[in-house]
Design a protein around this motif. Structure first.
Motif, mmCIF file in Angstrom:
data_model
loop_
_atom_site.group_PDB
_atom_site.id
_atom_site.type_symbol
_atom_site.label_atom_id
_atom_site.label_comp_id
_atom_site.label_asym_id
_atom_site.label_seq_id
_atom_site.Cartn_x
_atom_site.Cartn_y
_atom_site.Cartn_z
ATOM 1 N N ASP A 48 41.125 31.557 35.709
ATOM 2 C CA ASP A 48 40.414 31.156 36.912
ATOM 3 C C ASP A 48 39.152 32.019 36.987
ATOM 4 O OD1 ASP A 48 39.471 30.590 39.429
ATOM 5 O OD2 ASP A 48 41.341 31.084 40.475
ATOM 6 N N PRO A 49 37.967 31.414 36.946
ATOM 7 C CA PRO A 49 36.731 32.213 36.961
ATOM 8 C C PRO A 49 36.617 33.143 38.163
ATOM 9 C CG PRO A 49 36.244 29.912 36.472
ATOM 10 C CD PRO A 49 37.692 29.993 36.832
ATOM 11 N N ALA A 50 37.103 32.728 39.316
ATOM 12 C CA ALA A 50 37.027 33.573 40.509
ATOM 13 C C ALA A 50 37.915 34.809 40.347
ATOM 14 C CB ALA A 50 37.435 32.785 41.749
ATOM 15 N N ILE A 51 39.096 34.628 39.822
ATOM 16 C CA ILE A 51 40.011 35.757 39.614
ATOM 17 C C ILE A 51 39.478 36.659 38.517
ATOM 18 C CG2 ILE A 51 42.343 36.435 38.919
ATOM 19 C CD1 ILE A 51 42.209 35.269 41.713
ATOM 20 N N LEU A 52 38.918 36.076 37.468
ATOM 21 C CA LEU A 52 38.342 36.879 36.384
ATOM 22 C C LEU A 52 37.215 37.766 36.922
ATOM 23 C CD1 LEU A 52 38.493 37.595 33.421
ATOM 24 C CD2 LEU A 52 36.956 35.701 32.932
ATOM 25 N N ALA A 53 36.392 37.223 37.786
ATOM 26 C CA ALA A 53 35.321 38.019 38.395
ATOM 27 C C ALA A 53 35.907 39.134 39.266
ATOM 28 C CB ALA A 53 34.417 37.123 39.234
ATOM 29 N N LYS A 54 36.984 38.820 39.990
ATOM 30 C CA LYS A 54 37.632 39.822 40.831
ATOM 31 C C LYS A 54 38.234 40.937 39.977
ATOM 32 C CE LYS A 54 39.876 38.414 44.577
ATOM 33 N NZ LYS A 54 40.947 37.961 45.487
ATOM 34 N N VAL A 55 38.823 40.574 38.826
ATOM 35 C CA VAL A 55 39.408 41.564 37.920
ATOM 36 C C VAL A 55 38.304 42.447 37.332
ATOM 37 C CG1 VAL A 55 40.619 41.870 35.718
ATOM 38 C CG2 VAL A 55 41.462 40.204 37.373
ATOM 39 N N LYS A 56 37.190 41.846 36.966
ATOM 40 C CA LYS A 56 36.082 42.630 36.422
ATOM 41 C C LYS A 56 35.526 43.590 37.470
ATOM 42 C CE LYS A 56 34.719 39.521 32.741
ATOM 43 N NZ LYS A 56 33.659 38.709 32.152
ATOM 44 N N GLN A 57 35.480 43.167 38.722
ATOM 45 C CA GLN A 57 35.026 44.046 39.798
ATOM 46 C C GLN A 57 36.019 45.187 40.008
ATOM 47 O OE1 GLN A 57 32.095 44.170 41.537
ATOM 48 N NE2 GLN A 57 32.967 46.102 42.225
ATOM 49 N N ALA A 58 37.310 44.886 39.948
ATOM 50 C CA ALA A 58 38.332 45.930 40.088
ATOM 51 C C ALA A 58 38.220 46.925 38.940
ATOM 52 C CB ALA A 58 39.723 45.301 40.126
ATOM 53 N N ALA A 59 37.966 46.421 37.732
ATOM 54 C CA ALA A 59 37.804 47.312 36.582
ATOM 55 C C ALA A 59 36.614 48.239 36.803
ATOM 56 C CB ALA A 59 37.611 46.489 35.308
ATOM 57 N N ALA A 60 35.526 47.697 37.324
ATOM 58 C CA ALA A 60 34.354 48.534 37.603
ATOM 59 C C ALA A 60 34.683 49.577 38.670
ATOM 60 C CB ALA A 60 33.193 47.646 38.059
ATOM 61 N N ASP A 61 35.463 49.190 39.678
ATOM 62 C CA ASP A 61 35.862 50.141 40.719
ATOM 63 C C ASP A 61 36.707 51.270 40.148
ATOM 64 O OD1 ASP A 61 34.573 48.495 42.537
ATOM 65 O OD2 ASP A 61 36.432 47.624 43.343
ATOM 66 N N PHE A 62 37.535 50.947 39.159
ATOM 67 C CA PHE A 62 38.404 51.943 38.523
ATOM 68 C C PHE A 62 37.694 52.709 37.411
ATOM 69 C CE2 PHE A 62 42.164 49.037 39.632
ATOM 70 C CZ PHE A 62 42.463 49.751 40.782
ATOM 71 N N GLY A 63 36.505 52.281 37.049
ATOM 72 C CA GLY A 63 35.766 52.955 35.981
ATOM 73 C C GLY A 63 36.247 52.562 34.600
ATOM 74 N N VAL A 64 36.765 51.353 34.466
ATOM 75 C CA VAL A 64 37.281 50.848 33.192
ATOM 76 C C VAL A 64 36.383 49.712 32.720
ATOM 77 C CG1 VAL A 64 39.245 49.721 32.063
ATOM 78 C CG2 VAL A 64 39.639 51.437 33.843
ATOM 79 N N THR A 65 36.082 49.708 31.438
ATOM 80 C CA THR A 65 35.283 48.632 30.866
ATOM 81 C C THR A 65 36.205 47.575 30.277
ATOM 82 O OG1 THR A 65 33.584 50.216 30.289
ATOM 83 C CG2 THR A 65 33.457 48.082 29.216
ATOM 84 N N VAL A 66 36.019 46.322 30.694
ATOM 85 C CA VAL A 66 36.807 45.220 30.126
ATOM 86 C C VAL A 66 35.921 44.268 29.378
ATOM 87 C CG1 VAL A 66 38.750 45.286 31.697
ATOM 88 C CG2 VAL A 66 36.758 43.951 32.314
#
Length: 66
Positions: A48-66
């Protein structure tokens, strides 16, 4: 392509936990509080593109590169 959300979630959890099960559970809980349920996504799940964007934002918040 399916499985991108699952792969990104697993990468976040692995990066943050470094193999520690307690940290893996804590990271899963933090993702759940951000509206991302890690148990809902499997490698066969359609992305789901919306969830993928949310996961990428969470990764950025955690300082993780996906």
């Amino acid at each position: 392509m399916s499985g991108q959300v699952h792969a990104a979630i697993q990468k976040i959890i692995a990066s943050r936990s470094n193999g520690n099960p307690a940290l893996a559970q804590a990271t899963s809980t933090k993702l759940l509080m951000k509206g991302i349920d890690p148990s809902k996504w499997s490698p066969a799940s359609a992305d789901d593109p919306a969830i993928l964007a949310k996961v990428k934002q969470a990764a950025a918040d955690f300082g993780v590169t996906v």
